[in-house]
Write a protein that holds these residues in place. Structure first.
Motif, short mmCIF file in Angstrom:
data_model
loop_
_atom_site.label_atom_id
_atom_site.label_comp_id
_atom_site.label_asym_id
_atom_site.label_seq_id
_atom_site.Cartn_x
_atom_site.Cartn_y
_atom_site.Cartn_z
N PRO A 112 102.37 134.46 -15.10
CA PRO A 112 102.76 133.18 -14.51
C PRO A 112 103.84 133.32 -13.43
O PRO A 112 104.06 132.38 -12.68
CB PRO A 112 103.31 132.38 -15.69
N ASP A 168 96.05 124.64 -20.81
CA ASP A 168 94.95 125.50 -21.25
C ASP A 168 95.40 126.21 -22.53
O ASP A 168 96.29 127.06 -22.48
CB ASP A 168 94.69 126.52 -20.13
N LYS A 180 92.08 130.36 -30.65
CA LYS A 180 91.39 131.13 -31.70
C LYS A 180 92.36 131.50 -32.82
O LYS A 180 91.99 131.52 -33.99
CB LYS A 180 90.75 132.38 -31.10
N VAL A 224 101.28 127.61 -21.15
CA VAL A 224 100.01 126.85 -21.21
C VAL A 224 99.69 126.12 -19.92
O VAL A 224 98.56 125.66 -19.75
CB VAL A 224 99.98 125.74 -22.30
N ASP A 260 98.13 135.59 -31.65
CA ASP A 260 97.35 135.30 -30.44
C ASP A 260 98.27 135.09 -29.23
O ASP A 260 98.07 135.65 -28.15
CB ASP A 260 96.49 134.04 -30.69
N HIS A 289 91.61 138.10 -16.77
CA HIS A 289 91.95 136.71 -17.11
C HIS A 289 93.30 136.49 -17.76
O HIS A 289 93.59 135.39 -18.22
CB HIS A 289 90.87 136.17 -18.03
N ILE A 290 94.13 137.53 -17.84
CA ILE A 290 95.46 137.29 -18.40
C ILE A 290 96.43 137.23 -17.23
O ILE A 290 96.66 138.22 -16.53
CB ILE A 290 95.85 138.40 -19.41
P1 ADP Z 1 91.06 136.14 -25.13
O1 ADP Z 1 91.00 134.65 -25.05
O2 ADP Z 1 90.15 136.82 -24.21
O3 ADP Z 1 91.00 136.66 -26.52
P2 ADP Z 1 93.91 136.03 -24.77
O4 ADP Z 1 94.24 135.61 -26.15
O5 ADP Z 1 94.82 137.05 -24.17
O6 ADP Z 1 92.47 136.59 -24.61
O7 ADP Z 1 93.97 134.72 -23.91
C1 ADP Z 1 93.61 134.70 -22.58
C2 ADP Z 1 93.42 133.26 -22.23
O8 ADP Z 1 94.67 132.58 -22.29
C3 ADP Z 1 92.91 133.04 -20.82
O9 ADP Z 1 91.52 132.96 -20.80
C4 ADP Z 1 93.59 131.74 -20.43
O10 ADP Z 1 92.85 130.67 -20.97
C5 ADP Z 1 94.90 131.80 -21.16
N1 ADP Z 1 95.99 132.47 -20.42
C6 ADP Z 1 95.93 133.42 -19.43
N2 ADP Z 1 97.15 133.83 -19.07
C7 ADP Z 1 98.03 133.13 -19.85
C8 ADP Z 1 99.44 133.11 -19.96
N3 ADP Z 1 100.23 133.89 -19.21
N4 ADP Z 1 99.99 132.25 -20.86
C9 ADP Z 1 99.22 131.45 -21.64
N5 ADP Z 1 97.89 131.43 -21.60
C10 ADP Z 1 97.29 132.27 -20.72
#
Ligand code: ADP
Ligand code: MG
Length: 347
Positions: free
Chosen positions: A265, A170, A176, A116, A289, A261-262
């Motif tokens: 880290p 974040d 969701k 996060v 999720d 956007h994924i």
């Molecule tokens: P979506 O939100 O498009 O359904 P995801 O569930 O895969 O897709 O979540 C992607 C969101 O999670 C990104 O927009 C960001 O806020 C957050 N995120 C991105 N990379 C990571 C990660 N490695 N670990 C945790 N949260 C992440």
């Protein structure tokens, strides 16, 4: 300029997701059916309920999503998360505590693939405000210093949280899923017979369809080609959560490269382990999720290893070369589309 494009893409994909659930609507059931579609958490949400109190359940469900959106959005100025990100510390509400507790647990179980504290990295790429750009290596290296959930101080009982310098949180990877679990509790409280919710790429089903048969959930095709779906999966009482690069991305004009956007880290770059989409199937929406994001980062081999040690989820993973990997427990419930017939059953 890219911000707009991204927004359009989000809306397009979310809208297509909301049509993929085949619900039933015989005249007798119609009277007990209630529906709502709206935008929240940056995507399109739709809720369909069947039962005596379906209208009340749907409005309570919608209210709950809006409440959680206000609480958890890292982008809206006065949310709990934003206030903690700007102050560097604070006290989390009961929802925030559950999310943080869960995040830290998944962080350690996935060796940091789900983290996060990815927020400063998301911000640097411009995903948070839609000012998309490719950062330099040195900019990335600097923010990567802040990206490590081990450096958060968090007390589960009091909710007190202290971030280290430069850190930000974040919950975008689990908000969701947490919300859809909450909706299942609401449906229980309203004694709903059946329900299905689609929150962007997150689908969660409550009981079976009203006629007693399973829900049919289509898995979106992550490639931009003719076949609409990877296939369809029959489920009841389960969350089916898909993460894919197509949900949010931009094309860098200079290089023509696509960035999504994924975030991995360990590098600060969009995860690049040969995966096109990950669908996680579980009775827990939040787990599905978190793992859809984590498995995307981990890649197919590590996802399979991870699954071997757990009994609380299943997956359908589509690789960049169109191979489909599905865990054995759900393989009989899955019908692939014609152009996704290279299916491997993971034992
Ligand atoms: P979506 O939100 O498009 O359904 P995801 O569930 O895969 O897709 O979540 C992607 C969101 O999670 C990104 O927009 C960001 O806020 C957050 N995120 C991105 N990379 C990571 C990660 N490695 N670990 C945790 N949260 C992440
Ligand atoms: Mg996720």
């Amino acid at each position: 300029m890219f911000g707009k494009i991204v927004r359009k893409i989000i809306l397009f994909t979310a809208a297509s997701a909301s049509f993929i659930c085949i619900s039933c609507s015989s005249p007798a059931l119609k009277s007990r059916e209630a529906e709502a579609s709206f935008i929240a958490m940056d995507t399109i949400m739709s809720i369909t309920c069947y039962g005596k109190e379906s209208a009340d359940a749907v409005s309570a469900a919608k209210e709950e999503i809006l409440r959680l959106d206000n609480l958890l959005s890292a982008e809206s100025e006065n949310s709990e998360v934003s206030l903690i990100n700007s102050a560097g510390s604070g006290v989390l509400s009961e929802d925030g505590r559950k999310l943080m507790d869960f995040s830290l647990d998944i962080f350690s179980k996935t060796d940091g693939a789900f983290d996060v504290t990815v927020y400063p990295v998301m911000k640097l790429w411009g995903f948070t405000e839609g000012k998309l750009n490719v950062p330099t290596k040195s900019e990335l290296n600097e923010v990567l210093n802040y990206c490590n959930s081990d450096n958060i101080r968090f007390d589960r009982d009091s909710g007190e949280i202290v971030l280290s310098d430069g850190q930000g949180i974040d919950f975008g990877g689990i908000a969701k899923g947490y919300a859809s679990d909450r909706l299942m509790e609401i449906f229980e409280a309203y004694d709903i017979d059946s329900a299905i919710v689609t929150l962007g790429g997150n689908i969660q089903t409550y009981h079976t369809k009203p006629d007693g048969s399973e829900w049919n959930v289509a898995i979106r095709n992550p490639f931009d080609d003719a076949e609409e779906y990877v296939g369809s999966l029959r489920v009841s009482n389960l969350a089916v959560v898909t993460s894919g690069a197509y949900e949010r991305f931009f094309v860098d004009e200079a290089s023509g490269k696509t960035y999504h956007h994924i975030i991995d880290p360990s590098t600060g770059y969009p995860a690049d382990k040969g995966i096109a989409s990950v669908t996680i199937v579980s009775s827990s929406g939040i787990l599905a999720d978190a793992l859809s994001t984590a498995c995307y980062v981990m890649g197919i081999d590590n996802s399979i290893k991870y699954w071997h040690n757990k009994d609380d989820f299943d997956f359908i993973i589509v690789t960049s070369d169109r191979e489909v990997y599905i865990t054995k427990n759900i393989s009989k419930k899955f019908t692939p589309s014609d152009s996704f017939n290279n299916v491997h059953i993971v034992q």
